[in-house]
Design an enzyme around this catalytic site. Structure first.
Site, PDB file in Angstrom:
ATOM      1  N   ASP A   1      -0.174   6.362  -8.739  1.00 46.77           N
ATOM      2  CA  ASP A   1       0.847   5.529  -8.129  1.00 46.77           C
ATOM      3  C   ASP A   1       1.249   4.503  -9.206  1.00 46.77           C
ATOM      4  O   ASP A   1       0.558   4.379 -10.234  1.00 46.77           O
ATOM      5  CB  ASP A   1       0.204   4.845  -6.908  1.00 46.77           C
ATOM      6  CG  ASP A   1       1.038   3.726  -6.354  1.00 46.77           C
ATOM      7  OD1 ASP A   1       2.226   3.959  -6.083  1.00 46.77           O
ATOM      8  OD2 ASP A   1       0.500   2.604  -6.190  1.00 46.77           O
TER       9      ASP A   1
ATOM     10  N   ASP B   1       3.102   0.850  -8.503  1.00 47.88           N
ATOM     11  CA  ASP B   1       2.959  -0.555  -8.092  1.00 47.88           C
ATOM     12  C   ASP B   1       1.560  -0.844  -7.540  1.00 47.88           C
ATOM     13  O   ASP B   1       1.095  -0.165  -6.625  1.00 47.88           O
ATOM     14  CB  ASP B   1       3.999  -0.891  -7.018  1.00 47.88           C
ATOM     15  CG  ASP B   1       5.426  -0.747  -7.516  1.00 47.88           C
ATOM     16  OD1 ASP B   1       5.651  -0.853  -8.741  1.00 47.88           O
ATOM     17  OD2 ASP B   1       6.322  -0.534  -6.680  1.00 47.88           O
TER      18      ASP B   1
HETATM   19 MG   LIG Z   1       1.104   1.148  -4.910  1.00 46.32          MG
END
Ligand SMILES: [Mg+2]
Length: 174
Positions: free
Chosen positions: A9, A11
């Site tokens: 991922d 962020d």
């Molecule tokens: Mg995230």
């Protein structure tokens, strides 16, 4: 033994912000490790990220990013300006799957591309997802190993990375 594919991922996994809400373009490089936005907000990868990427690259692990970001242009810019191993970070990703789909869909799409473009038929059991959002644990329903990052202050740490590899290996030996 490393997994064949590691999915990250973005962020609060690789960097400590939501790039679609915390970053005000334009973004510039302050150095190869730091970017700075219009409001002088500075951003870097979490500190262990370069070391983790270097280890994956050295062990021929495919690297994928899966993100639901609403600002793909900003994310792409950050990955271009921030460097790992003296190269733009973006160059180290074999595939990027972004958009408002679930991580399960992102990973399925990435694995389809790996099969089509690299002629590699890798089972989902050979994949680890690192993600800060607990709800993405649903990738386990297709067999992907889920590694949760519980603390947004530290994100992806080398300790979490090693523990995830350890539990991945344990599962594989069952
Ligand atoms: Mg995230």
């Amino acid at each position: 033994m490393y997994p064949k594919v590691v999915v990250f991922d973005l962020d609060y996994t690789l960097w400590p912000c939501w790039c679609d809400t915390h970053i005000s373009p334009p973004v510039k490089a302050k150095s190869t490790d730091i970017v700075i936005d219009k409001r002088k907000f500075e951003l870097s990868f979490y500190k262990d990220v370069p070391k983790i990427f270097e280890e994956l690259i050295a062990n021929d692990v495919l690297i994928v990013s899966a993100s639901r970001t609403c600002a793909p242009a900003v994310a792409r810019k950050l990955l271009t300006l921030l460097h790992i191993n003296d190269q733009p970070a973006i160059d180290h990703f074999d595939f990027m799957e972004w958009g408002t789909f679930s991580k399960t869909k992102h990973i399925k799409a990435a694995m389809d591309r790996i099969k089509q473009e690299m002629d590699l038929d890798i089972p989902f059991e050979e994949v680890i997802l690192f993600d800060d959002e607990w709800r993405n644990k649903d990738v386990e329903s297709i067999g992907v190993h889920f590694a949760h990052l519980p603390n947004e202050d530290v994100g992806l740490t080398y300790d979490i990375f090693q523990k995830a590899l350890f539990s991945y290996r344990e599962k594989k030996q069952l």
